[in-house]
Design an enzyme around this catalytic site. Structure first.
Site, PDB file in Angstrom:
ATOM      1  CD  GLU A 263      -2.947  -1.042   2.351  1.00  0.00           C
ATOM      2  OE1 GLU A 263      -2.862  -0.091   3.160  1.00  0.00           O
ATOM      3  OE2 GLU A 263      -3.825  -1.917   2.447  1.00  0.00           O
ATOM      4  CG  HIS A 281      -6.232   0.617   4.750  1.00  0.00           C
ATOM      5  ND1 HIS A 281      -5.004   0.042   4.927  1.00  0.00           N
ATOM      6  CD2 HIS A 281      -6.892   0.414   5.918  1.00  0.00           C
ATOM      7  CE1 HIS A 281      -4.908  -0.475   6.146  1.00  0.00           C
ATOM      8  NE2 HIS A 281      -6.055  -0.249   6.767  1.00  0.00           N
TER       9      HIS A 281
END
Length: 531
Positions: A263, A281
Site C-alpha cells: 500500500e 483502506h
C-alpha cells in the site's frame, strides 16, 4: 507551567479543544508531520505529540524531542513510531485500540453485500445508461454460512451483525474457547472445516508470521466452490496472485478487499477482475470513528500530562512512578513468562492462573497480571498492549485467577504462570535476581536456572545420553552460537528439557534438522523482547 502538545497531523477540532479546555497548551499544525526538517527543528519544544499515520516518529526525531513525555496515536496502528527507541528515551506511546472496531466491522459487512450483489459493477453499468438487469445475478446472504477467521474484537462484532442477517456463522480462532463461542452463538471450527463449509469468508486477524498468507494457494483450493472472500483486516493475509487465479477459474466467485500486501496499492493481481470490489483502506474511515479516536487520544494525553494517569500505553503499565522503580524487572519477568506460555500454546486457552510468592506478592498485581496476559496474547496478536490484553482475554472467555502467598522456598519472591487448555496445563516460573535480571527457574515442574535472551530454543526429550551433543553439533554446523545452555530433568531416565540462549534466531532448517533426529518430543524456537 502548562504542558505543551504538538498536533502534527489532521485531527478533529473538537479534540484540539479538549487539550485547551483541560489546560494544556496546544499547537495545531496538521501539515507539519510531512515536513521532516521543520518537524525536527521544533519537536524539542513539546511535552506531548498527537499524531495519526502521516507523521513518522523515528529514533532521530526522538533524539531531537528532548522534552517529549508522551506520543498519542489516534488509531490502533503504530508502525510509524519507533517504540523501542521511545521506550529507551522514557517516552510513553499510547494508542486508541478500540475506537475503530464498529466502523471496520461495518465496512466488512458492507463489502460482503457489495460482492454478493455485484453493486459496484451494476452501479457503473447503470451510470453508463446500459440497464443490464439480467447481467447482474447476485446471491442472498440469508441462510448462507459466513466463515470468520479471527473472532476477537472486530471479528466478534462481524459475527453479531451476520447473525442479525440470519446467516450461519463458523469461526476459527486459536484463542476462541468453547464457552465464548457458545456465548457468541457461533460454531467454533478448525480452519480446514471453515474453508470447506463457508459461502463467504471474512478475515479479522493481525498480520503475523503465523497468519501471513493464511489463505494461501493451498488453503484457497480447499474452499467451497463459489466462495466469496472479504479482507478488511491486513494486506498479506491472502495470497493475492493465487486468489486472482481462483477467481478466473471459478473456484472463488468474488472478492472484496480493503487492504493489500503493498500500500498504497497502485497495482494488484485483483485489479480489473470481474466481481472484485476494492477500496483504498477505508475500514476506519467514518466520521464517527475518526472523531472517537481523536477525542480519546486527547483525553488520554491530557490525563497523563496533568495527573500522571496512563491509559492504553503500548510500552508501559498503569503504575505509579514509585511502583515503577521497584516493579520494572518483575514486569519484564511477567512479560517473559507470558511470552513463553503464549509461544508454546497452540490451542484455545480456558484459564490463566498466576501465583505470586514472597516479596512480589506485595506489589501491584494488576499491572503484573496485565504484563503476563499481554505476553501470552502477543504471540497471536502483536498489537495487544498491557491495557487491551485483559479486555481481549475477557472477550474470549478466558478465566484469570491470581494467588498471593508468603515466601515458601529458597527465593525471596517468584512468579508462577499456568495456562490451562482442554488438552493440558502448562506452567512456568521465574524470579528476579539481585542483579535485576529475570530468570526462568521452573518449566513444567522441572527446576532450572535459565538466563533469558532475545532468541532461545526449547526442547523436550527422554533423559538419555547424546542430547547435549546433538544440540551442540547441529547449532555448530548451522553457525548458530550458543550463549547459554540450561538443562533439567524430572528424574533419571524420565522427562528432560533444554533451554538454549542463542545469539541469533535459528533458521527453520535448523529446527527441521533437530526434529529429524527422532531424539526430541518437541523443538520450539522462542523470541523475547529483552530491550
Amino acid at each position: 507551567m502548562a504542558p505543551k502538545v504538538l498536533v502534527s497531523d489532521k485531527l478533529s477540532e473538537t479534540a484540539v479543544q479538549i487539550f485547551r479546555d483541560r489546560g494544556v497548551e496546544v499547537d495545531y499544525l496538521p501539515d507539519l508531520g510531512k515536513d521532516k526538517d521543520k518537524f525536527l527543528e521544533v519537536i524539542g519544544q513539546y511535552d506531548g505529540l498527537a499524531i495519526r499515520s502521516a507523521t513518522k516518529v523515528s529514533d532521530k526525531v526522538l533524539a531531537a524531542a528532548t522534552n517529549l513525555k508522551v506520543i498519542g496515536r489516534a488509531g490502533i496502528g503504530v508502525d510509524n513510531v519507533d517504540i523501542p527507541a521511545a521506550s529507551k528515551r522514557g517516552v510513553i506511546v499510547m494508542n486508541t485500540p478500540f475506537g475503530n472496531s464498529v466502523t471496520t466491522a461495518e465496512h466488512a459487512i458492507a463489502m460482503m453485500f457489495a460482492v454478493a450483489r455485484q453493486l459496484p459493477e451494476a452501479s457503473a453499468s447503470t451510470h453508463e445508461g446500459k440497464w443490464e438487469k439480467n447481467r447482474f445475478m447476485g446471491v442472498e446472504l440469508f441462510n448462507k454460512t459466513l466463515g470468520v477467521i479471527g473472532a476477537g474484537n472486530i471479528g466478534s462484532i462481524v459475527c453479531d451483525r451476520a447473525l442479525g442477517l440470519h446467516m450461519k456463522v463458523a469461526a476459527y480462532d486459536p484463542f476462541l474457547s468453547d464457552e465464548r463461542a457458545k456465548q457468541m452463538g457461533v460454531a467454533k471450527v478448525e480452519l480446514d472445516e471453515l474453508l470447506a463449509r463457508a459461502d463467504f469468508i471474512t478475515l479479522h486477524v493481525p498480520l503475523t508470521d503465523k497468519t501471513r498468507n493464511i489463505l494461501s494457494r493451498e488453503a484457497i483450493a480447499k474452499t467451497k466452490k463459489g466462495v466469496r472472500i472479504i479482507n478488511c483486516a491486513r494486506g498479506g493475509l491472502v495470497d493475492e496472485a493465487a486468489l486472482a487465479e481462483a477467481l478466473q477459474s471459478g473456484q472463488v466467485a468474488g472478492a472484496a478487499f480493503d487492504v493489500f500486501e503493498v500500500e498504497p496499492a497502485t497495482a494488484s493481481p485483483l485489479f480489473h477482475l470481474p466481481n472484485v470490489v476494492v477500496t483504498p483502506h477505508l475500514g476506519a474511515s467514518t466520521t464517527e470513528a475518526q472523531e472517537n479516536v481523536a477525542l480519546q487520544v486527547a483525553e488520554q494525553m491530557s490525563d497523563y500530562l496533568l495527573t500522571g494517569a496512563v491509559q492504553n500505553a503500548l510500552n508501559m503499565p498503569s503504575v505509579t512512578a514509585e511502583e515503577a522503580a521497584v516493579m520494572g524487572p518483575w514486569l519484564k519477568l511477567a512479560d517473559h513468562l507470558g511470552a513463553f506460555a503464549g509461544q508454546m500454546t497452540d490451542e484455545p486457552i480456558k484459564a490463566i492462573n498466576v501465583l505470586y510468592d514472597g516479596t512480589v506478592a506485595a506489589m501491584n498485581l494488576q499491572a503484573l497480571n496485565c504484563a503476563a496476559i499481554a505476553g501470552i496474547m502477543k504471540a497471536q496478536n502483536p498489537d495487544v498492549n498491557l491495557v487491551s490484553a485483559p479486555v481481549i482475554a475477557r472477550e474470549r472467555g478466558i478465566q484469570i485467577s491470581t494467588t498471593r502467598q508468603e515466601k515458601s522456598g529458597v527465593f525471596d519472591g517468584y512468579i508462577k504462570l499456568t495456562v490451562v487448555t482442554d488438552k493440558r496445563d502448562r506452567s512456568i516460573a521465574g524470579t528476579v535476581f539481585s542483579d535485576g535480571k529475570p530468570r526462568f527457574i521452573q518449566i513444567k515442574g522441572i527446576n532450572i536456572d535459565a538466563e533469558i535472551g532475545a532468541h532461545m530454543l526449547y526442547t523436550t526429550n527422554d533423559d538419555v545420553p547424546g542430547i547435549i551433543g546433538t544440540l551442540g553439533q547441529t547449532m555448530g554446523e548451522a553457525g548458530v552460537n550458543i550463549a547459554n545452555f540450561t538443562l533439567g530433568r524430572s528424574g533419571v531416565g524420565k522427562d528432560a528439557i533444554a533451554l538454549l540462549y542463542l545469539d541469533e534466531e535459528p533458521a527453520p532448517a535448523v529446527i527441521k534438522a533437530l526434529e529429524s533426529t527422532g531424539k526430541f518430543t518437541q523443538v520450539r524456537p522462542l523470541n523475547f523482547n529483552v530491550a
